[in-house]
Design an enzyme around this catalytic site. Structure first.
Site, PDB file in Angstrom:
ATOM      1  N   THR A   1     -30.488   5.347   9.356  1.00 51.04           N
ATOM      2  CA  THR A   1     -29.259   5.950   9.877  1.00 51.04           C
ATOM      3  C   THR A   1     -29.624   7.192  10.688  1.00 51.04           C
ATOM      4  OG1 THR A   1     -28.051   5.139   7.983  1.00 51.04           O
ATOM      5  CG2 THR A   1     -27.030   6.953   9.194  1.00 51.04           C
TER       6      THR A   1
ATOM      7  N   GLU B   1     -25.561  -0.265  -2.317  1.00 49.11           N
ATOM      8  CA  GLU B   1     -26.386  -0.367  -3.510  1.00 49.11           C
ATOM      9  C   GLU B   1     -25.612  -1.163  -4.553  1.00 49.11           C
ATOM     10  OE1 GLU B   1     -27.870   3.364  -5.000  1.00 49.11           O
ATOM     11  OE2 GLU B   1     -28.336   4.029  -2.982  1.00 49.11           O
TER      12      GLU B   1
ATOM     13  N   LYS C   1     -22.464   3.175  12.746  1.00 51.50           N
ATOM     14  CA  LYS C   1     -22.911   3.386  11.361  1.00 51.50           C
ATOM     15  C   LYS C   1     -22.248   4.630  10.754  1.00 51.50           C
ATOM     16  CE  LYS C   1     -25.211   3.621   7.611  1.00 51.50           C
ATOM     17  NZ  LYS C   1     -25.575   2.703   6.596  1.00 51.50           N
TER      18      LYS C   1
ATOM     19  N   GLU D   1     -27.510  -0.638   9.220  1.00 46.53           N
ATOM     20  CA  GLU D   1     -27.366  -1.480   8.030  1.00 46.53           C
ATOM     21  C   GLU D   1     -26.120  -1.043   7.253  1.00 46.53           C
ATOM     22  OE1 GLU D   1     -29.194  -4.246   7.027  1.00 46.53           O
ATOM     23  OE2 GLU D   1     -27.396  -4.191   5.797  1.00 46.53           O
TER      24      GLU D   1
ATOM     25  N   CYS E   1     -25.533   8.107   0.672  1.00 42.75           N
ATOM     26  CA  CYS E   1     -25.106   7.825   2.055  1.00 42.75           C
ATOM     27  C   CYS E   1     -23.803   8.494   2.461  1.00 42.75           C
ATOM     28  CB  CYS E   1     -24.998   6.323   2.243  1.00 42.75           C
ATOM     29  SG  CYS E   1     -26.554   5.509   1.867  1.00 42.75           S
TER      30      CYS E   1
ATOM     31  N   LYS F   1     -22.110   5.235  -9.014  1.00 41.32           N
ATOM     32  CA  LYS F   1     -21.187   4.100  -9.063  1.00 41.32           C
ATOM     33  C   LYS F   1     -21.834   3.046  -9.966  1.00 41.32           C
ATOM     34  CE  LYS F   1     -22.884   1.391  -5.208  1.00 41.32           C
ATOM     35  NZ  LYS F   1     -22.544   0.642  -4.025  1.00 41.32           N
TER      36      LYS F   1
HETATM   37  C1  UGA Z   1     -22.295   3.057   1.421  1.00 41.52           C
HETATM   38  C2  UGA Z   1     -21.516   2.101   2.332  1.00 41.52           C
HETATM   39  O1  UGA Z   1     -20.466   1.495   1.587  1.00 41.52           O
HETATM   40  C3  UGA Z   1     -22.429   0.994   2.904  1.00 41.52           C
HETATM   41  O2  UGA Z   1     -21.706   0.168   3.806  1.00 41.52           O
HETATM   42  C4  UGA Z   1     -23.582   1.678   3.651  1.00 41.52           C
HETATM   43  O3  UGA Z   1     -24.511   0.707   4.152  1.00 41.52           O
HETATM   44  C5  UGA Z   1     -24.323   2.597   2.687  1.00 41.52           C
HETATM   45  O4  UGA Z   1     -23.405   3.588   2.172  1.00 41.52           O
HETATM   46  C6  UGA Z   1     -25.429   3.257   3.466  1.00 41.52           C
HETATM   47  O5  UGA Z   1     -25.129   4.005   4.395  1.00 41.52           O
HETATM   48  O6  UGA Z   1     -26.613   2.939   3.226  1.00 41.52           O
HETATM   49  P1  UGA Z   1     -23.188   2.978  -1.102  1.00 41.52           P
HETATM   50  O7  UGA Z   1     -23.790   4.327  -0.897  1.00 41.52           O
HETATM   51  O8  UGA Z   1     -23.981   1.941  -1.814  1.00 41.52           O
HETATM   52  O9  UGA Z   1     -22.772   2.312   0.307  1.00 41.52           O
HETATM   53  O10 UGA Z   1     -21.830   3.272  -1.890  1.00 41.52           O
HETATM   54  P2  UGA Z   1     -20.323   2.720  -1.928  1.00 41.52           P
HETATM   55  O11 UGA Z   1     -20.234   1.457  -2.676  1.00 41.52           O
HETATM   56  O12 UGA Z   1     -19.719   2.732  -0.575  1.00 41.52           O
HETATM   57  O13 UGA Z   1     -19.644   3.876  -2.813  1.00 41.52           O
HETATM   58  C7  UGA Z   1     -19.764   5.244  -2.456  1.00 41.52           C
HETATM   59  C8  UGA Z   1     -19.051   6.154  -3.427  1.00 41.52           C
HETATM   60  O14 UGA Z   1     -17.651   6.074  -3.242  1.00 41.52           O
HETATM   61  C9  UGA Z   1     -19.299   5.863  -4.904  1.00 41.52           C
HETATM   62  O15 UGA Z   1     -19.493   7.093  -5.580  1.00 41.52           O
HETATM   63  C10 UGA Z   1     -18.024   5.199  -5.368  1.00 41.52           C
HETATM   64  O16 UGA Z   1     -17.764   5.390  -6.735  1.00 41.52           O
HETATM   65  C11 UGA Z   1     -16.999   5.941  -4.503  1.00 41.52           C
HETATM   66  N1  UGA Z   1     -15.749   5.178  -4.284  1.00 41.52           N
HETATM   67  C12 UGA Z   1     -15.783   3.971  -3.660  1.00 41.52           C
HETATM   68  C13 UGA Z   1     -14.548   5.747  -4.689  1.00 41.52           C
HETATM   69  O17 UGA Z   1     -14.507   6.875  -5.253  1.00 41.52           O
HETATM   70  N2  UGA Z   1     -13.387   5.048  -4.455  1.00 41.52           N
HETATM   71  C14 UGA Z   1     -13.390   3.845  -3.842  1.00 41.52           C
HETATM   72  O18 UGA Z   1     -12.287   3.271  -3.655  1.00 41.52           O
HETATM   73  C15 UGA Z   1     -14.618   3.281  -3.432  1.00 41.52           C
END
Ligand code: UGA
Length: 457
Positions: free
Chosen positions: A129, A170, A228, A166, A284, A344
């Site tokens: 990124t 996770e 991104k 990407e 991220c 998460k």
């Molecule tokens: C995020 C993006 O969703 C991916 O598309 C991206 O590729 C990735 O970053 C990256 O840049 O590499 P990720 O970090 O795995 O993915 O996490 P998410 O599943 O998006 O969740 C992020 C945070 O938001 C977590 O702490 C989760 O608990 C929180 N969350 C998510 C909420 O508080 N509410 C929601 O409705 C959804």
């Protein structure tokens, strides 16, 4: 085609395994000897469901291998994929040193090999990124290091820089890579947008063998880089929106989960990323949001909306503490049992996890904190050592606790044995920092339930 993937973290390793699974010959490159040793034995060096099995399978099929030899891999490969980390750097901007090092090595080592590079086109695909304009910088670094290694004044070998952000998450990384909602390729030369593919587009479709249902978007380098950041910033915006509304709902006697649920049926809105609670963490969303604000500032812009998104998220730990303080009156001396530490579910990752500032504040205020997480205990122990007590199961930390606090919505926390919890707690109080339980169900079992932005009983 032979592919070398630089960086065996979540993105790089998932990409390497996914491309091997698609039938390519892939070499994963990393500088971390312990990580490489684990990978060569078929072990995933971090917690990611499903990855172990596919590493083993592709090692056995000889489609996947691992090495630290950057020079050899650049000489032998047609395609270099850069998936190294771009951590938070000075003034919150993305730290590009690792990316530019791979670019420099690519230019330098390409010069030292046979003359094959004169005939064959190589691709430098960047998945890290990076802020807008970095792909152009990558080209300059490659050219400069090629010329200085060959002591030439001109001749630039035949290579293309491609930006391929990407979007994998996770916890579901493999599935996201193998079945993406979209794939974005930023190209140096604009795509013809006609039905006949350019040579590079044909090469890319041979590497990334997705079926025709996956939207493939060809765009400019700069657009791809922004796509991104914009995607992560937009997801963060939705979450902060839900969290701000949660506070409003709580004040006026409404329930954010019901509000968001009903909103989500509007196809223009949708249900995802509207879950309120402790806020977003991970490696991220917070980092990319900071970086976008910082790079906006560098471009002379004040990105006010994104600053508000960040501010709302930064305040979420205080919000959870406020709920506890209002209920327990004082925190000093209270035993708090915490379920969930990772940022998460389905990961052991603690980077920017809301559990960290919340537990620090609880300790600072004199609470006794007992914790359990299905995956992140070891990592949490490295951070907190003996300052908190570590349980062996979710129920093992409940005895005589004044409150059960949920900070990660692991699936197993969503269907607990309420009778067991009730028996163990000194005070039948559940604070649900992820709104993952049904208030009616919890209350039916004789607990006081406090969610975030939910009607108080
Ligand atoms: C995020 C993006 O969703 C991916 O598309 C991206 O590729 C990735 O970053 C990256 O840049 O590499 P990720 O970090 O795995 O993915 O996490 P998410 O599943 O998006 O969740 C992020 C945070 O938001 C977590 O702490 C989760 O608990 C929180 N969350 C998510 C909420 O508080 N509410 C929601 O409705 C959804």
């Amino acid at each position: 085609m032979k592919i070398a993937v630089f960086g065996c973290g979540y993105t790089g390793l998932t990409t390497a395994v996914g491309l091997a699974e698609m039938g390519n010959l892939v070499l994963g490159i990393d500088t971390d000897a312990a990580k490489l040793a684990a990978l060569k034995r078929g072990r995933c060096p971090f917690f990611e469901p499903g990855l172990d099995k596919l590493i083993k399978r592709n090692l056995a099929r000889k489609r996947l291998s691992f090495s630290s030899d950057a020079e050899r891999s650049i000489l032998d490969s047609d395609v270099i994929i850069c998936a190294v980390a771009t951590p938070r750097g000075r003034r919150n901007r993305a730290d590009l040193r690792a990316v530019l090092k791979v670019a420099g090595d690519f230019g330098r080592f390409m010069a030292g090999g046979t003359d094959a590079y004169k005939k064959n086109q190589k691709l430098f695909i960047n998945k890290s990124t990076v802020p807008v304009g970095t792909s152009e910088k990558i080209r300059q670094v490659i050219e400069k290091s090629f010329l200085s290694a060959t002591k030439r004044k001109e001749f630039i070998p035949n290579f293309s820089v491609i930006s391929n952000p990407e979007f994998l998450r996770e916890g579901t990384a493999l599935d996201d890579f193998m079945n993406p909602d979209r794939v974005v390729f930023g190209l140096e030369q604009a795509s013809s947008h006609s039905s006949s593919k350019t040579k590079i587009e044909i090469m890319l479709s041979k590497i990334f063998r997705y079926d025709d249902s996956v939207p493939i978007i060809y765009t400019s380098l700069r657009n791809a880089e922004i796509i991104k950041y914009a995607s992560n910033a937009f997801l963060a915006t939705r979450i902060s929106f839900a969290n701000e509304l949660a506070d409003y709902c709580e004040k006026v006697g409404a329930d954010i989960t019901e509000v968001a649920y009903a909103m989500g049926f509007d196809p223009r809105i949708g249900h995802n990323y509207l879950q309120s609670g402790a806020g977003f963490g991970g490696s991220c969303l917070p980092k990319d949001l900071h970086a976008l604000i910082a790079h906006g500032k560098k471009a002379g812009l004040n990105l006010r909306l994104l600053k508000a998104v960040k501010h709302i998220n930064d305040r979420r730990p205080d919000r959870i503490l406020e709920v506890l303080r209002n209920e327990l009156l004082k925190i000093r001396g209270k035993k708090i049992a915490v379920w969930g530490l990772s940022f998460k579910p389905n990961t052991d990752d603690l980077r920017d996890a809301p559990s960290i500032p919340i537990i620090r504040a609880l300790l600072k205020n004199g609470a006794k904190v007992h914790v359990f997480d299905p995956a992140a205990m070891n990592k949490f122990r490295e951070l907190f050592q003996t300052k908190v007590n570590f349980g062996t199961s979710a129920t093992s930390i409940l005895k005589d606790a004044d409150c059960l606090l949920i900070l990660t919505d692991w699936r197993e926390f969503g269907t607990p044995d309420f009778a067991k919890i009730k028996k163990a707690l000194r005070n039948p109080l559940i604070v649900d920092g992820r709104n993952c339980l049904s208030p009616a169900e919890v209350q039916k079992h004789g607990f006081k339930y406090l969610g975030i932005g939910r009607r108080r009983a």
